[in-house]
Design a protein around this motif. Structure first.
Motif, short mmCIF file in Angstrom:
data_model
loop_
_atom_site.label_atom_id
_atom_site.label_comp_id
_atom_site.label_asym_id
_atom_site.label_seq_id
_atom_site.Cartn_x
_atom_site.Cartn_y
_atom_site.Cartn_z
N LEU A 1 0.58 -1.35 -0.09
CA LEU A 1 0.35 -0.25 0.19
C LEU A 1 0.74 1.05 0.38
O LEU A 1 0.65 2.33 -0.65
CB LEU A 1 -0.65 0.23 1.03
N GLU A 2 1.93 1.04 0.76
CA GLU A 2 2.60 2.05 1.22
C GLU A 2 3.62 2.71 -0.13
O GLU A 2 3.54 3.54 -1.19
CB GLU A 2 3.20 2.57 1.58
N ASP A 3 3.72 1.08 -1.02
CA ASP A 3 3.99 2.15 -2.37
C ASP A 3 3.66 2.13 -3.62
O ASP A 3 3.81 3.05 -4.56
CB ASP A 3 5.49 0.08 -3.08
N ARG A 4 2.60 2.00 -3.31
CA ARG A 4 1.51 1.89 -4.23
C ARG A 4 0.79 4.07 -3.87
O ARG A 4 0.78 4.33 -5.04
CB ARG A 4 0.17 1.22 -4.19
N ARG A 5 1.35 4.27 -2.89
CA ARG A 5 0.79 5.52 -2.91
C ARG A 5 2.23 6.20 -3.38
O ARG A 5 1.64 7.41 -4.07
CB ARG A 5 0.95 5.68 -1.56
N LYS A 6 3.02 5.54 -3.55
CA LYS A 6 4.31 6.54 -4.86
C LYS A 6 4.24 6.87 -5.51
O LYS A 6 4.85 6.93 -6.66
CB LYS A 6 5.61 6.22 -3.71
N ARG B 1 2.53 4.16 -8.90
CA ARG B 1 1.04 4.15 -9.37
C ARG B 1 0.94 3.15 -9.74
O ARG B 1 -0.32 1.87 -9.68
CB ARG B 1 0.31 5.22 -10.48
N ARG C 1 0.76 -5.25 -6.70
CA ARG C 1 0.30 -5.92 -5.60
C ARG C 1 0.73 -6.91 -4.87
O ARG C 1 0.83 -7.91 -5.24
CB ARG C 1 -1.07 -5.35 -6.12
#
Length: 424
Positions: free
Chosen positions: A204-209, A211, A215
């Motif tokens: 989740l943290e990586d996907r905030r940074k 796109r 997953r």
């Protein structure tokens, strides 16, 4: 598909049927150009239901039913004299693809007995899901069981390819787990649960940074508790479930009524069949905790450590707490509306929306979807209540709501006896 693989399929599908934690809710994996499969679609083998009510078909299978453990409650324990089989990685991958092409399934639920050691078994399971995703570009749903005691690296690798992962708790207390499964303990179960949670939070943290960051287990994790194999009360079971739901990654706790498959083991209770009513009540209580803002301590306590079998947990709570009723549906907040027997989540939301335009009557509540047969004793609306719980008694309400069921059961049984007599 050769005869040897089909024979293995019969053995390993039968061995996998006791694991109930295979719901495929919480994820959408669409098909892509040149790919194969998706998580949305038609017919299948093992039916599972998504959050929105879709029925999803899964190939529910074990990699192997050989196992180094001797858990008292498990049909695949090493001391049992049963038919054993083991798929190779390539056989299981090919089987999944062939079943999908024949429109039998939409996804895979993969578990396994433990052979050699947890890491060896988990590595082979991860190879199956990795080959499906990377070699065959399979985009269907995959639920991967994590083996208790396996390494974090293998959990992290499996989580990149699976939609959901799960580790079965099995027994609610560590003392009884070690009694029935001496090779296991809570550390071996909760450690991979923590690995899955850490992977999800990092994703989740990586996907905030970024796109398009990959997953990790997008549908979350689940677990399973066996009900009735050990003497824990419903309070013990619901408290451990409540603690698990506080973890951001835990989506479902499944309750499996104990099935006496190893009747020779004296550590296990001598039950004629699985305690299905108790299992159903636990699912209802679980639903109340997840969607109706109830706490485990409210549903069971020191005076009532077990859920009532005769009535559902919400009605049971309401009868034990008449001081909260009757509730004025035209004034009560959302949280209090959810506590009224006969009012569901959708009904409560519709009540909040509808009363902006005027005071609601009993007829309007029926149209909204409120079960007035139950709710009438616990509410006031535009009309005065006929029999509010404060005007009569909890015993009166209990009798009014349960006796018609008893009479119906007696009538059904008598009719069945007449039919049987006629046929004789």
């Amino acid at each position: 598909m050769n005869e040897a693989v089909l024979e293995k399929l019969k053995v390993l599908a039968e061995s996998a049927k006791y694991d109930v934690s295979c719901a495929s809710s919480g994820t959408v994996r669409a098909n892509k150009s040149g790919g194969l499969g998706n998580t949305v679609g038609g017919l299948g083998i093992c039916h599972s239901f998504a959050d929105d009510g879709r029925c999803v078909s899964l190939l529910k299978i074990m990699l192997t039913n050989n196992c180094i453990y001797d858990c008292a409650y498990c049909i695949n324990r090493r001391s049992n004299d049963i038919r054993r089989a083991t798929f190779s990685v390539s056989e299981l991958v090919e089987l999944t693809i062939e079943f999908y092409r024949r429109n039998y399934i939409e996804g895979l639920f993969l578990s396994s007995g433990v052979v050699r050691n947890p890491d060896y078994t988990m590595e082979r399971m991860v190879r199956v899901v990795k080959d499906l995703r990377t070699v065959h570009r399979f985009n269907g749903y995959i639920h991967l069981k994590s083996i208790p005691g396996c390494s974090q690296d293998l959990v992290n690798e499996g989580g990149r390819y699976a939609d959901r992962m799960s580790v079965n708790l099995e027994i609610p207390t560590e003392q009884n787990l070690m009694l029935l499964a001496p090779e296991k303990n809570f550390s071996s179960v909760f450690t991979p649960m923590r690995y899955i949670q850490q992977g999800m939070l990092q994703s989740l943290e990586d996907r905030r940074k970024f796109r398009h960051a990959p997953r990790f287990v997008p549908a979350g994790q689940s677990t399973q508790v066996i009900v009735g194999a050990t003497p824990e009360s419903d309070r013990d079971i619901l408290r451990i479930s409540s603690a698990l739901y506080k973890r951001p990654s835990m989506k479902r706790v499944y309750y499996s009524g104990y099935i006496p498959v190893n009747t020779y083991d004296t550590r296990l209770p001598a039950l004629p069949c699985a305690p299905l009513v108790r299992e159903n009540r636990l699912y209802q209580a679980d639903w109340l905790m997840r969607f109706y803002e109830f706490r485990a301590e409210e549903l069971t306590d020191d005076q009532h450590p077990d859920l009532e079998m005769e009535i559902d947990p919400k009605l049971s709570w309401a009868l034990r707490h008449p001081e909260f009723f009757p509730v004025d549906v035209n004034k009560a907040d959302y949280a209090m509306l959810l506590r009224i027997p006969g009012v569901g989540v959708k009904s409560a939301k519709l009540i909040i929306a509808s009363r902006r335009y005027g005071r609601l009557s009993s007829e309007q509540l029926k149209k909204i979807g409120v079960v007035m047969k139950k709710a009438q004793y616990f509410i006031t609306c535009r009309e005065l209540p006929v029999h509010a719980i404060q005007d009569v008694s909890p015993e009166y309400v209990r009798k009014a709501l349960t006796e018609p069921k008893k009479r119906k059961m007696l009538i059904d049984r008598s009719q069945l006896s007449l039919v049987f007599a006629d046929n004789c």
